[in-house]
Design a protein around this motif. Structure first.
Motif, PDB file in Angstrom:
ATOM      1  N   TYR A  99       0.825  -1.207   0.000  1.00 22.39           N
ATOM      2  CA  TYR A  99       0.000   0.000   0.000  1.00 22.39           C
ATOM      3  C   TYR A  99       0.864   1.263   0.000  1.00 22.39           C
ATOM      4  O   TYR A  99       0.651   2.179  -0.802  1.00 22.39           O
ATOM      5  N   VAL A 100       1.834   1.322   0.887  1.00 20.37           N
ATOM      6  CA  VAL A 100       2.669   2.522   1.017  1.00 20.37           C
ATOM      7  C   VAL A 100       3.498   2.747  -0.247  1.00 20.37           C
ATOM      8  O   VAL A 100       3.681   3.886  -0.695  1.00 20.37           O
ATOM      9  N   SER A 101       3.998   1.669  -0.834  1.00 24.08           N
ATOM     10  CA  SER A 101       4.850   1.814  -2.015  1.00 24.08           C
ATOM     11  C   SER A 101       4.071   2.263  -3.248  1.00 24.08           C
ATOM     12  O   SER A 101       4.675   2.682  -4.242  1.00 24.08           O
ATOM     13  N   ASN A 102       2.744   2.194  -3.210  1.00 13.10           N
ATOM     14  CA  ASN A 102       1.930   2.609  -4.349  1.00 13.10           C
ATOM     15  C   ASN A 102       1.138   3.890  -4.072  1.00 13.10           C
ATOM     16  O   ASN A 102       0.174   4.183  -4.787  1.00 13.10           O
ATOM     17  N   LEU A 103       1.510   4.629  -3.052  1.00 15.55           N
ATOM     18  CA  LEU A 103       0.885   5.922  -2.796  1.00 15.55           C
ATOM     19  C   LEU A 103       1.477   6.976  -3.720  1.00 15.55           C
ATOM     20  O   LEU A 103       2.676   6.980  -4.010  1.00 15.55           O
ATOM     21  N   GLU A 104       0.643   7.897  -4.194  1.00 15.91           N
ATOM     22  CA  GLU A 104       1.087   8.966  -5.079  1.00 15.91           C
ATOM     23  C   GLU A 104       0.213  10.194  -4.868  1.00 15.91           C
ATOM     24  O   GLU A 104      -0.820  10.136  -4.192  1.00 15.91           O
ATOM     25  N   THR A 105       0.620  11.302  -5.480  1.00 16.88           N
ATOM     26  CA  THR A 105      -0.090  12.571  -5.344  1.00 16.88           C
ATOM     27  C   THR A 105      -0.830  12.890  -6.632  1.00 16.88           C
ATOM     28  O   THR A 105      -0.261  12.783  -7.731  1.00 16.88           O
ATOM     29  N   VAL A 106      -2.096  13.281  -6.508  1.00 17.95           N
ATOM     30  CA  VAL A 106      -2.903  13.638  -7.674  1.00 17.95           C
ATOM     31  C   VAL A 106      -2.459  15.011  -8.180  1.00 17.95           C
ATOM     32  O   VAL A 106      -2.273  15.939  -7.375  1.00 17.95           O
ATOM     33  N   PRO A 107      -2.267  15.162  -9.492  1.00 20.31           N
ATOM     34  CA  PRO A 107      -1.872  16.476 -10.018  1.00 20.31           C
ATOM     35  C   PRO A 107      -2.915  17.553  -9.699  1.00 20.31           C
ATOM     36  O   PRO A 107      -4.109  17.273  -9.600  1.00 20.31           O
ATOM     37  N   VAL A 108      -2.461  18.781  -9.530  1.00 16.38           N
ATOM     38  CA  VAL A 108      -3.270  19.980  -9.303  1.00 16.38           C
ATOM     39  C   VAL A 108      -3.884  19.982  -7.904  1.00 16.38           C
ATOM     40  O   VAL A 108      -3.630  20.885  -7.105  1.00 16.38           O
ATOM     41  N   SER A 109      -4.693  18.972  -7.563  1.00 18.22           N
ATOM     42  CA  SER A 109      -5.365  18.986  -6.264  1.00 18.22           C
ATOM     43  C   SER A 109      -4.424  18.637  -5.121  1.00 18.22           C
ATOM     44  O   SER A 109      -4.642  19.067  -3.990  1.00 18.22           O
ATOM     45  N   GLY A 110      -3.399  17.825  -5.377  1.00 18.80           N
ATOM     46  CA  GLY A 110      -2.456  17.454  -4.330  1.00 18.80           C
ATOM     47  C   GLY A 110      -2.953  16.376  -3.394  1.00 18.80           C
ATOM     48  O   GLY A 110      -2.328  16.131  -2.351  1.00 18.80           O
ATOM     49  N   ARG A 111      -4.026  15.699  -3.703  1.00 19.30           N
ATOM     50  CA  ARG A 111      -4.562  14.648  -2.836  1.00 19.30           C
ATOM     51  C   ARG A 111      -3.686  13.408  -2.914  1.00 19.30           C
ATOM     52  O   ARG A 111      -3.230  13.018  -3.980  1.00 19.30           O
ATOM     53  N   ARG A 112      -3.469  12.754  -1.775  1.00 19.54           N
ATOM     54  CA  ARG A 112      -2.724  11.502  -1.734  1.00 19.54           C
ATOM     55  C   ARG A 112      -3.684  10.331  -1.935  1.00 19.54           C
ATOM     56  O   ARG A 112      -4.772  10.289  -1.341  1.00 19.54           O
ATOM     57  N   ARG A 113      -3.284   9.382  -2.775  1.00 22.08           N
ATOM     58  CA  ARG A 113      -4.159   8.238  -3.045  1.00 22.08           C
ATOM     59  C   ARG A 113      -3.336   7.010  -3.401  1.00 22.08           C
ATOM     60  O   ARG A 113      -2.144   7.098  -3.722  1.00 22.08           O
ATOM     61  N   PHE A 114      -3.994   5.848  -3.351  1.00 21.03           N
ATOM     62  CA  PHE A 114      -3.377   4.560  -3.677  1.00 21.03           C
ATOM     63  C   PHE A 114      -3.670   4.228  -5.131  1.00 21.03           C
ATOM     64  O   PHE A 114      -4.812   4.275  -5.578  1.00 21.03           O
ATOM     65  N   ASN A 115      -2.621   3.878  -5.883  1.00 22.75           N
ATOM     66  CA  ASN A 115      -2.778   3.516  -7.290  1.00 22.75           C
ATOM     67  C   ASN A 115      -1.709   2.494  -7.646  1.00 22.75           C
ATOM     68  O   ASN A 115      -0.519   2.791  -7.619  1.00 22.75           O
ATOM     69  N   CYS A 116      -2.136   1.283  -7.987  1.00 22.31           N
ATOM     70  CA  CYS A 116      -1.196   0.210  -8.331  1.00 22.31           C
ATOM     71  C   CYS A 116      -1.268  -0.180  -9.792  1.00 22.31           C
ATOM     72  O   CYS A 116      -0.686  -1.195 -10.196  1.00 22.31           O
ATOM     73  N   TYR A 117      -2.013   0.593 -10.610  1.00 20.26           N
ATOM     74  CA  TYR A 117      -2.134   0.294 -12.040  1.00 20.26           C
ATOM     75  C   TYR A 117      -1.377   1.339 -12.848  1.00 20.26           C
ATOM     76  O   TYR A 117      -1.481   2.542 -12.585  1.00 20.26           O
ATOM     77  N   SER A 118      -0.646   0.873 -13.838  1.00 22.24           N
ATOM     78  CA  SER A 118       0.109   1.775 -14.695  1.00 22.24           C
ATOM     79  C   SER A 118      -0.810   2.409 -15.736  1.00 22.24           C
ATOM     80  O   SER A 118      -1.920   1.927 -16.008  1.00 22.24           O
ATOM     81  N   GLU A 119      -0.322   3.484 -16.329  1.00 18.82           N
ATOM     82  CA  GLU A 119      -1.107   4.180 -17.355  1.00 18.82           C
ATOM     83  C   GLU A 119      -1.318   3.303 -18.585  1.00 18.82           C
ATOM     84  O   GLU A 119      -2.380   3.347 -19.203  1.00 18.82           O
ATOM     85  N   GLU A 120      -0.320   2.492 -18.933  1.00 17.02           N
ATOM     86  CA  GLU A 120      -0.448   1.624 -20.102  1.00 17.02           C
ATOM     87  C   GLU A 120      -1.510   0.549 -19.877  1.00 17.02           C
ATOM     88  O   GLU A 120      -2.252   0.204 -20.799  1.00 17.02           O
ATOM     89  N   ARG A 121      -1.587   0.019 -18.654  1.00 16.86           N
ATOM     90  CA  ARG A 121      -2.591  -1.001 -18.357  1.00 16.86           C
ATOM     91  C   ARG A 121      -3.993  -0.416 -18.474  1.00 16.86           C
ATOM     92  O   ARG A 121      -4.917  -1.061 -19.009  1.00 16.86           O
ATOM     93  N   VAL A 122      -4.170   0.803 -18.006  1.00 17.33           N
ATOM     94  CA  VAL A 122      -5.483   1.439 -18.089  1.00 17.33           C
ATOM     95  C   VAL A 122      -5.844   1.736 -19.547  1.00 17.33           C
ATOM     96  O   VAL A 122      -7.004   1.619 -19.948  1.00 17.33           O
ATOM     97  N   LYS A 123      -4.854   2.100 -20.353  1.00 22.07           N
ATOM     98  CA  LYS A 123      -5.127   2.353 -21.775  1.00 22.07           C
ATOM     99  C   LYS A 123      -5.619   1.093 -22.476  1.00 22.07           C
ATOM    100  O   LYS A 123      -6.478   1.167 -23.353  1.00 22.07           O
TER     101      LYS A 123
END
Length: 370
Positions: A99-123
Motif C-alpha cells: 500500500y505505502v509503495s503505491n501511494l502517489e499525489t494527484v496532479p493539481v489537487s495534491g490529494r494523496r491516493r493509492f494507485n497500483c495500475y500503470s497508465e499503459e494497463r489502463v489504456k
C-alpha cells in the motif's frame, strides 16, 4: 443304413477345424481377447437398453445430518495454531508495504491516493471500451463537417495545451442522441452526446464540461478505481468466508457489498467528481474561457435533471448533487480568475477590461445593438 455309415466314416476322416490359438505377443492379455459385440433385440426392432439412471431422492433428514467441509472446531484450532500468527504478521506487513509503495499525489489537487495500475494497463482497458462504443453507436456518429463536431474540436484544441496532455492521441466523436452525457476514455478518446450541447449552450459552457472530463484522465481516476477494487476484494472475501462458515446466516456477502458500495465506493466516486470539477475549472480558465460559465452550466443541468425526474439523494449517487457543485464552484471562482489572469490570455483580458471601463462597460454596447 449303409449310406449313413459311409457318411459318418468320411466325416471322421476329415481333420477337425479348430480355431487357431492367438500368437503370443508382448501386449497385455486384455488386447488378445476378442471384444464382445452388443447384441441387438431383433425381435422388437430396438437397440440395447440404455443404462438406468439412479435417481437420488431428497431426504431432509440426511441434509440435517450432513457435516460442513470445515467445522467450527477446525476453524478455532486454525486460529489458535502458532503458525497462524506468523502468517498473519507476514501478510499484514506485506500488505502495508504494498500500500505505502503505491501511494502517489494527484496532479493539481495534491490529494494523496493509492494507485497500483500503470497508465499503459489502463489504456488497454480503455481500448476495449472504445471498440465497444464504436461498434454500438457507429451509425449515430456525426461527420467531421457537422457544426456540432467542429464546435467540440474547436474547444478541445484550446483545452489540450492547458491540460499538459499534448502527447496523448486525442480523437473526438460526437454522437447523435438525446442523452445529456460526455466522457473521455483513457487514451484520449472523447465522446460527446449531442443532447448535452443545449445545456452547454456555448463554447465556454462546453469547455466547462470537457474540462471536467479531461480532468478525470489527468488525475488518472480510472486507475484509482481499479486499484480500489484490489483493496476491497480481501474485505469481500472475509464476508464470503463468514457466510460459508455459517456465522452470518447467508446474508453476510450481501450486507458486505452494500456497506462497501454505499460506505466506500460511492463517497470515493463523489470525491473524484468534485476533484475533476476543480481541476476542470482551472483548466478552462487557463484556456481563456470564462469560469463563471461553469456555474451557469450546472444551474442548467440542475433544471434539466429536475425536469427529467432524475434527481436522487446525494448519498445514493456516484456524483455530487448539482447544488453542491454550484456552491463549490462559486467558492473556487477567485482561484479560477487568478489562473485566467496569469495565463497567456491575461494581457488580452486586461486590455478588454480597460476598454470596457473607458467606454462605460458592456451594458452600453449591448443596449446599442438591441
Amino acid at each position: 443304413m449303409l449310406s449313413r455309415s459311409i457318411l459318418r466314416s468320411s466325416f471322421r476322416a476329415l481333420p477337425r477345424i479348430l480355431p487357431r490359438p492367438l500368437p503370443r505377443t508382448p501386449f497385455p492379455r486384455v488386447f488378445q481377447q476378442p471384444t464382445p459385440l452388443n447384441t441387438f433385440r431383433f425381435a422388437s426392432g430396438r437397440g440395447p437398453r440404455p443404462p438406468r439412471i439412479k435417481h437420488i431422492r431428497y431426504n431432509p433428514e440426511e441434509v440435517e445430518r450432513a457435516r460442513p467441509l470445515i467445522s467450527e472446531e477446525q476453524i478455532r484450532n486454525g486460529f489458535r495454531h502458532p503458525g497462524t500468527t506468523l502468517i498473519a504478521v507476514v501478510l499484514f506487513s506485506g500488505g502495508v508495504y504494498f500500500y505505502v509503495s503505491n501511494l502517489e499525489t494527484v496532479p493539481v489537487s495534491g490529494r494523496r491516493r493509492f494507485n497500483c495500475y500503470s497508465e499503459e494497463r489502463v489504456k488497454e482497458e480503455g481500448k476495449m471500451m472504445y471498440r465497444m462504443i464504436m461498434q454500438q453507436d457507429k451509425d449515430a456518429i456525426l461527420p467531421a463537417w457537422d457544426p456540432r463536431t467542429r464546435m467540440v474540436e474547436r474547444v478541445m484544441t484550446k483545452l489540450i495545451p492547458a491540460s499538459g496532455l499534448e502527447h496523448v492521441d486525442w480523437e473526438v466523436h460526437v454522437i447523435q442522441s438525446d442523452e445529456a452525457n460526455a466522457f473521455v476514455i483513457p487514451g484520449g478518446k472523447v465522446f460527446v452526446y449531442s443532447g448535452i450541447l443545449p445545456i452547454a449552450k456555448n463554447d465556454d459552457g462546453l469547455a466547462a464540461i470537457l474540462g471536467h472530463e479531461i480532468s478525470h484522465n489527468l488525475a488518472q481516476h480510472a486507475a484509482e478505481n481499479m486499484s480500489r477494487y484490489v483493496l476491497l476484494e480481501p474485505v469481500r472475501w472475509v464476508f464470503i468466508f463468514l457466510d460459508y462458515a455459517g456465522y452470518t446466516g447467508g446474508i453476510g456477502r450481501f450486507i458486505g457489498d452494500i456497506l462497501m458500495d454505499l460506505g466506500m465506493m460511492r463517497p470515493a466516486s463523489r470525491r473524484q467528481e468534485s476533484e475533476a470539477d476543480y481541476i476542470g475549472l482551472l483548466m478552462m480558465a487557463k484556456s481563456c474561457y470564462d469560469p463563471n460559465e461553469a456555474v451557469k452550466v450546472w444551474e442548467r443541468m440542475e433544471k434539466f435533471q429536475r425536469a427529467a425526474g432524475n434527481s436522487i439523494p446525494q448519498w445514493l449517487s456516484t456524483h455530487p448533487s448539482d447544488s453542491t457543485r454550484i456552491d463549490a464552484m462559486t467558492k473556487w471562482l477567485p482561484s479560477a480568475e487568478e489562473a485566467r489572469s496569469e495565463s497567456e490570455c491575461g494581457v488580452t483580458l486586461g486590455y478588454s477590461k480597460e476598454f470596457q471601463a473607458a467606454t462605460g462597460g458592456p451594458d452600453i454596447w449591448s443596449s446599442l445593438f438591441r
